[in-house]
Design a protein around this motif. Structure first.
Motif, short mmCIF file in Angstrom:
data_model
loop_
_atom_site.label_atom_id
_atom_site.label_comp_id
_atom_site.label_asym_id
_atom_site.label_seq_id
_atom_site.Cartn_x
_atom_site.Cartn_y
_atom_site.Cartn_z
N VAL A 1 0.81 -1.22 0.00
CA VAL A 1 0.00 0.00 0.00
C VAL A 1 0.84 1.27 0.00
O VAL A 1 0.34 2.33 -0.35
N HIS A 2 2.12 1.18 0.38
CA HIS A 2 2.95 2.39 0.46
C HIS A 2 3.29 2.94 -0.93
O HIS A 2 2.92 2.35 -1.94
N SER A 3 3.99 4.10 -0.92
CA SER A 3 4.24 4.78 -2.19
C SER A 3 5.06 3.93 -3.16
O SER A 3 4.84 3.97 -4.37
N PHE A 4 5.98 3.10 -2.64
CA PHE A 4 6.76 2.22 -3.54
C PHE A 4 5.81 1.24 -4.25
O PHE A 4 5.91 1.00 -5.45
N GLY A 5 4.92 0.69 -3.48
CA GLY A 5 3.95 -0.26 -4.02
C GLY A 5 3.03 0.40 -5.03
O GLY A 5 2.76 -0.15 -6.09
N ARG A 6 2.57 1.62 -4.70
CA ARG A 6 1.63 2.29 -5.60
C ARG A 6 2.30 2.64 -6.93
O ARG A 6 1.69 2.55 -7.99
N GLU A 7 3.57 3.01 -6.85
CA GLU A 7 4.32 3.32 -8.07
C GLU A 7 4.43 2.08 -8.96
O GLU A 7 4.24 2.12 -10.17
N ALA A 8 4.73 0.95 -8.31
CA ALA A 8 4.82 -0.31 -9.05
C ALA A 8 3.47 -0.68 -9.65
O ALA A 8 3.38 -1.13 -10.80
N ARG A 9 2.41 -0.45 -8.89
CA ARG A 9 1.05 -0.78 -9.36
C ARG A 9 0.70 0.05 -10.59
O ARG A 9 0.14 -0.46 -11.56
N ARG A 10 1.06 1.32 -10.55
CA ARG A 10 0.77 2.19 -11.71
C ARG A 10 1.49 1.69 -12.96
O ARG A 10 0.92 1.65 -14.04
N ALA A 11 2.75 1.26 -12.78
CA ALA A 11 3.53 0.77 -13.92
C ALA A 11 2.92 -0.54 -14.46
O ALA A 11 2.83 -0.75 -15.67
N LEU A 12 2.48 -1.38 -13.53
CA LEU A 12 1.85 -2.64 -13.93
C LEU A 12 0.57 -2.37 -14.72
O LEU A 12 0.32 -2.98 -15.77
#
Ligand SMILES: *Cc1c(COP(=O)(O)O)cnc(C)c1O
Length: 395
Positions: free
Chosen positions: A37-48
């Motif tokens: 849920v953190h910003s690292f995860g959200r960034e990865a989610r956006r790229a996915l």
């Protein structure tokens, strides 16, 4: 060795620099887990999500219909086993063809051991499946038809739209292995009436070890890998994020460059076929003369061993393939060449050269110069050639 010429693009392609460049940050900087849920995860989610959108656009599909896998083999396994298991209350019959990739054929053979029935349709002398044969093979127990879009060995392009229409009329799911087709054939899953479609990034200038299965909304299919909730609960495991980013960029480029690339490949392909066939007697072209992949050349040279030819070409810096890359190392002739009616002898004397966007006219000139010399030299050493010049029949 002055030069090395790669003519084995159906086995795998190089990764384009633009693709690699987009992938790199996801190893070192944006390395979050898309499920966090953190910003690292959200960034990865956006790229996915972006990669999924790009992949969907390339197929004219909806992003929720794209499921990332470890490659073409997994996508084929999932499509066939997944549909078979989820629909066995409806029927136990699958229709496929005798020229599919081993990822389809061996999966079907496995299902036969588990009690399913499989029809392996024959093909004609050009490797073409008959739409009528597909329709005739359908019974009230048929749950799936799987026919590849284009063959990896001989390049023949199948009548996918017509088969899709038949499947739709009979309410049977239709899967196509489009691994060789991406970037060569325009794809619109709705126009083609395809329910499931496999693809693999390393066949269109993306990285190895990542692919996708398109699954039309509403298709009854179970999860392939059990565990986490990734890929809409259907394919567990932390995503190969960098690989998926690479696939997304590569498929976008493949569609963008398709027309230009095809034009160039067809020119080189046809020149190569014409020159070699006019310079070397007792040679035949395998696959369909027109309905073939832009980069595919597959020739049989009588009286010689394909393996010897490959090694001689390799010594001259030319990388080709005999039969399919997946079966090389085995002494059985290619199942595809046998299916189009070649004798074992002629099938053994076959060479596949598959062109890509990095090949040049100068490279083709060099092959046209070197290949006939090698074939002639090998034939001079062949006792068969001395005895029986051209006694064998042509199809
Ligand atoms: C290469 C290939 C596959 C297998 O894909 P991988 O990503 O290597 O597992 C499946 N089908 C066809 C037609 C292929 O050419």
């Amino acid at each position: 060795m002055e030069q090395r010429i790669y003519l084995d693009h159906a086995a795998t392609t190089y990764t384009k620099p633009e693709v690699l460049e987009e992938m790199l940050p996801y190893f070192t900087k944006a390395y979050g887990n898309p499920s966090s849920v953190h910003s690292f995860g959200r960034e990865a989610r956006r790229a996915l999500d972006k990669a999924r959108k790009r992949t969907a656009e390339a197929l004219k599909a909806d992003p929720v219909e794209i499921y990332f896998t470890s490659g073409g083999s997994e996508a084929d396994n999932w499509a066939i086993k997944g549909v078979a298991l989820a629909n066995k209350n409806k029927g136990d019959h699958i229709i496929t063809t005798s020229i599919e990739h081993p990822a389809v054929l061996d999966t079907c053979r496995y299902l036969e051991k588990e009690g399913f029935k499989v029809t392996y349709l024959p093909v004609d002398q050009y490797g073409m499946v008959s739409v009528k044969d597909v329709e005739k093979a359908i019974t009230d127990k048929t749950i799936l038809i799987s026919v590849m879009m284009a063959n990896n060995e001989i390049g023949t392009i199948q009548p996918i739209k017509e088969i899709g229409q038949i499947a739709k009329e009979h309410k049977v799911y239709f899967h196509t292995d489009a691994v060789q087709a991406i970037g060569s054939i325009p794809i619109d899953v709705n126009d083609l009436n395809v329910d499931l479609l496999s693809l693999s990034a390393h066949k269109f200038y993306g990285p190895n070890g990542v692919g996708a299965l398109y699954i039309r909304k509403g298709v009854k299919i179970g999860p392939y890998i059990h565990g986490g909730a990734q890929e809409r609960n259907k394919r567990a495991g932390t995503e190969n994020l960098a690989g998926i980013i690479g696939l997304g960029k590569a498929i976008e480029l493949a569609v963008e460059n398709m027309e230009k690339n095809n034009k160039k490949l067809i020119g080189m392909r046809d020149r190569l076929i014409k020159e070699i066939m006019s310079k070397v007697e007792y040679t035949r072209l395998n696959g369909h003369p027109e309905k073939r992949l832009p980069g595919n050349v597959n020739l049989s040279f009588e009286f010689i061993e394909g393996e010897a030819l490959l090694l001689s070409l390799d010594l001259k810096g030319i990388a080709g393939s005999s039969g399919s890359a997946c079966t090389s190392g085995s002494l059985d002739p290619s199942h595809v060449l046998l299916a189009i009616g070649l004798s074992h002898e002629i099938a053994h004397g076959s060479l596949r050269l598959t062109l890509g966007d990095d090949n040049t006219d100068q490279e083709i000139d060099y092959v046209i110069e070197v290949l006939p010399e090698i074939v002639n030299r090998l034939r001079e050493m062949s006792p068969l050639f001395a005895q029986d010049k051209g006694g064998l029949e042509y199809v």
